[in-house]
Design a protein around this motif. Structure first.
Motif, PDB file in Angstrom:
ATOM      1  N   LYS A   1     -27.145  15.153   0.552  1.00 38.86           N
ATOM      2  CA  LYS A   1     -28.263  14.942  -0.370  1.00 38.86           C
ATOM      3  C   LYS A   1     -28.640  13.471  -0.509  1.00 38.86           C
ATOM      4  O   LYS A   1     -29.507  13.120  -1.315  1.00 38.86           O
ATOM      5  CB  LYS A   1     -27.915  15.503  -1.751  1.00 38.86           C
ATOM      6  N   SER A   2     -28.011  12.596   0.299  1.00 38.11           N
ATOM      7  CA  SER A   2     -28.222  11.154   0.137  1.00 38.11           C
ATOM      8  C   SER A   2     -28.613  10.456   1.425  1.00 38.11           C
ATOM      9  O   SER A   2     -28.449   9.251   1.562  1.00 38.11           O
ATOM     10  CB  SER A   2     -26.947  10.509  -0.431  1.00 38.11           C
TER      11      SER A   2
ATOM     12  N   LYS B   1     -32.868   5.971  11.286  1.00 39.17           N
ATOM     13  CA  LYS B   1     -32.068   7.098  11.742  1.00 39.17           C
ATOM     14  C   LYS B   1     -31.029   7.441  10.681  1.00 39.17           C
ATOM     15  O   LYS B   1     -30.443   6.552  10.057  1.00 39.17           O
ATOM     16  CB  LYS B   1     -31.362   6.757  13.056  1.00 39.17           C
ATOM     17  N   LYS B   2     -30.820   8.717  10.497  1.00 36.33           N
ATOM     18  CA  LYS B   2     -29.788   9.138   9.553  1.00 36.33           C
ATOM     19  C   LYS B   2     -28.414   8.790  10.107  1.00 36.33           C
ATOM     20  O   LYS B   2     -28.107   9.102  11.259  1.00 36.33           O
ATOM     21  CB  LYS B   2     -29.859  10.647   9.324  1.00 36.33           C
TER      22      LYS B   2
ATOM     23  N   THR C   1     -24.654   4.738  -2.597  1.00 33.74           N
ATOM     24  CA  THR C   1     -24.228   3.341  -2.563  1.00 33.74           C
ATOM     25  C   THR C   1     -23.936   2.892  -1.131  1.00 33.74           C
ATOM     26  O   THR C   1     -24.325   1.786  -0.722  1.00 33.74           O
ATOM     27  CB  THR C   1     -22.979   3.149  -3.439  1.00 33.74           C
ATOM     28  N   ILE C   2     -23.256   3.748  -0.364  1.00 32.44           N
ATOM     29  CA  ILE C   2     -22.984   3.420   1.041  1.00 32.44           C
ATOM     30  C   ILE C   2     -24.294   3.323   1.825  1.00 32.44           C
ATOM     31  O   ILE C   2     -24.510   2.387   2.616  1.00 32.44           O
ATOM     32  CB  ILE C   2     -22.059   4.473   1.673  1.00 32.44           C
ATOM     33  N   TYR C   3     -25.177   4.291   1.590  1.00 36.01           N
ATOM     34  CA  TYR C   3     -26.469   4.298   2.296  1.00 36.01           C
ATOM     35  C   TYR C   3     -27.250   3.014   1.997  1.00 36.01           C
ATOM     36  O   TYR C   3     -27.788   2.373   2.906  1.00 36.01           O
ATOM     37  CB  TYR C   3     -27.283   5.517   1.881  1.00 36.01           C
ATOM     38  N   GLU C   4     -27.305   2.649   0.735  1.00 32.74           N
ATOM     39  CA  GLU C   4     -28.044   1.437   0.358  1.00 32.74           C
ATOM     40  C   GLU C   4     -27.423   0.191   0.976  1.00 32.74           C
ATOM     41  O   GLU C   4     -28.142  -0.727   1.402  1.00 32.74           O
ATOM     42  CB  GLU C   4     -28.084   1.313  -1.168  1.00 32.74           C
ATOM     43  N   TYR C   5     -26.101   0.158   1.046  1.00 30.55           N
ATOM     44  CA  TYR C   5     -25.433  -1.012   1.618  1.00 30.55           C
ATOM     45  C   TYR C   5     -25.747  -1.148   3.107  1.00 30.55           C
ATOM     46  O   TYR C   5     -26.123  -2.237   3.575  1.00 30.55           O
ATOM     47  CB  TYR C   5     -23.918  -0.927   1.407  1.00 30.55           C
ATOM     48  N   ILE C   6     -25.613  -0.063   3.868  1.00 27.20           N
ATOM     49  CA  ILE C   6     -25.861  -0.182   5.299  1.00 27.20           C
ATOM     50  C   ILE C   6     -27.352  -0.353   5.597  1.00 27.20           C
ATOM     51  O   ILE C   6     -27.724  -0.954   6.603  1.00 27.20           O
ATOM     52  CB  ILE C   6     -25.253   0.999   6.092  1.00 27.20           C
TER      53      ILE C   6
END
Length: 387
Positions: free
Chosen positions: A25-26, A5-6, A363-368
């Motif tokens: 865009k991320s 989920k986004k 970076t936040i997306y990859e971390y979570i």
């Protein structure tokens, strides 16, 4: 099969949406947008329409972040959303009161107070994560740093792990020397019981998407100093140490600025002003009338308070199209023709460079994602008892 989920994002102090665009865009879904200045919010809507991006699901709110109607709406929306979705707040409160070049009113200034208002909004509504962005003066000036540390302490006590970094936009491919403090926080309740802030600092990849190091690319020996100004001159790049992708000229060509919808939007000089002809290309040491060098990066894109940036080889100020390129916005991003020049340059100067916002968002997306927080599942419901 697990479905992803986004993460949902509430945006505050949105301006014309440079920071939001990086998140859009991320992999994030910007569902709520707040901006108090109508021309900026109109520009936000205009640019999204031109870029075929959807409007925020829960709408736009025009008004102060400190207003009771906004507080009630945010509280109502987030209470429902965070039961089923990962939800974050992003925002960069107005920062001239903390700016090294500003009046140094700090937390007591009209703009300075808004940083605490934003933090209080986080403390009250308890999003799963948040991003706070501001000028380096908040982090480097002693009296402002005390206020910054107090805000961090409040967030930590309320149940957030924190990591921050003084980040320069040029590290991420922006042709601009622009330092900003960026603070990321995530709810402790989402992470394993024995997790701690040291692990967050080690695992959050601040530099994972950096292309350069600040000290490496800002070394003055790498770049041309000054060149004699001659309107419409041709200057060959004979400096072998120059990083082409970090030059003003590279971005002007990449964004085809002469054919951009905002190409003709610039202030015309007074006939008696001689500085447009006499200022050398690359003369950026003064507070105002800085002439950019085509084969160098730009100083911080700050166009208010009579700070004038001149075109490298034209006898005029920068156009809005050129300033947008310096902020690394894509060609497709444009400001409406109905917007005043003052508002155009103010919103451009206030905005977070797109490539920086995109790198931080990824970076936040990859971390979570690494913490399996994107998978559709039962999410700890954040209440006073859990955070």
């Amino acid at each position: 099969m697990n479905s992803f989920k986004k993460p949902k994002v509430f945006s505050f102090f949105s301006g014309s949406g440079f920071l939001d665009l990086g998140f859009e865009k991320s992999g994030f879904d910007v569902v709520f947008v707040n901006e108090h200045h109508k021309p900026f919010l109109d520009a936000y809507k205009h640019s999204r329409k031109k870029m075929n991006l959807p409007a925020p699901k829960h709408g736009y709110f025009e008004g102060s972040v400190d207003s009771e109607p906004l507080k009630r709406k945010v509280e109502f929306l987030i209470e429902s959303l965070k039961k089923t979705d990962i939800v974050g707040f992003i925002g960069g409160p107005p920062c001239p009161d903390f700016s090294v070049a500003g009046k140094q009113k700090g937390k007591d200034g009209e703009n300075g107070k808004l940083s605490k208002v934003y933090i209080d909004l986080i403390l009250k509504n308890k999003p799963h994560f948040f991003l706070f962005e501001n000028v380096k003066g908040l982090w480097k000036t002693a009296k402002h740093r005390e206020f910054y540390d107090e805000m961090k302490s409040s967030l930590s006590k309320a149940g957030y792990f924190l990591t921050d970094r003084l980040t320069n936009s040029i590290e991420f491919g922006v042709a601009q020397d622009r330092d900003r403090i960026i603070l990321f926080g995530i709810a402790k309740s989402l992470l394993p019981q024995k997790y701690n802030e040291n692990l967050l600092n080690n695992e959050f990849g601040w530099m994972n998407h950096a292309l350069y190091t600040r000290d490496g690319v800002l070394d003055k020996k790498l770049w041309p100093s000054k060149s004699t100004f001659e309107e419409n001159s041709v200057l060959t790049n004979n400096w072998t140490s120059v990083i082409n992708e970090l030059t003003v000229e590279y971005w002007f060509k990449l964004n085809n600025v002469d054919n951009h919808p905002n190409a003709k939007h610039y202030f015309n000089p007074k006939p008696t002003t001689t500085k447009f002809q006499s200022t050398e290309e690359g003369e950026v040491s003064k507070k105002s009338f800085k002439r950019l060098h085509r084969y160098r990066y730009s100083p911080t894109a700050a166009y208010g308070n009579n700070e004038v940036h001149l075109h490298p080889y034209k006898a005029r100020r920068l156009s809005a199209a050129e300033a947008l390129a310096i902020q690394s916005l894509p060609f497709e991003f444009e400001l409406p023709n109905t917007m005043s020049l003052s508002d155009m340059f103010k919103t451009i100067g206030n905005g977070v460079p797109f490539l920086l916002s995109k790198a931080v968002a990824i970076t936040i997306y990859e971390y979570i994602a690494q913490k399996n927080l994107l998978i559709q599942q039962d999410i700890p419901y954040l209440t006073k008892a859990t955070i």
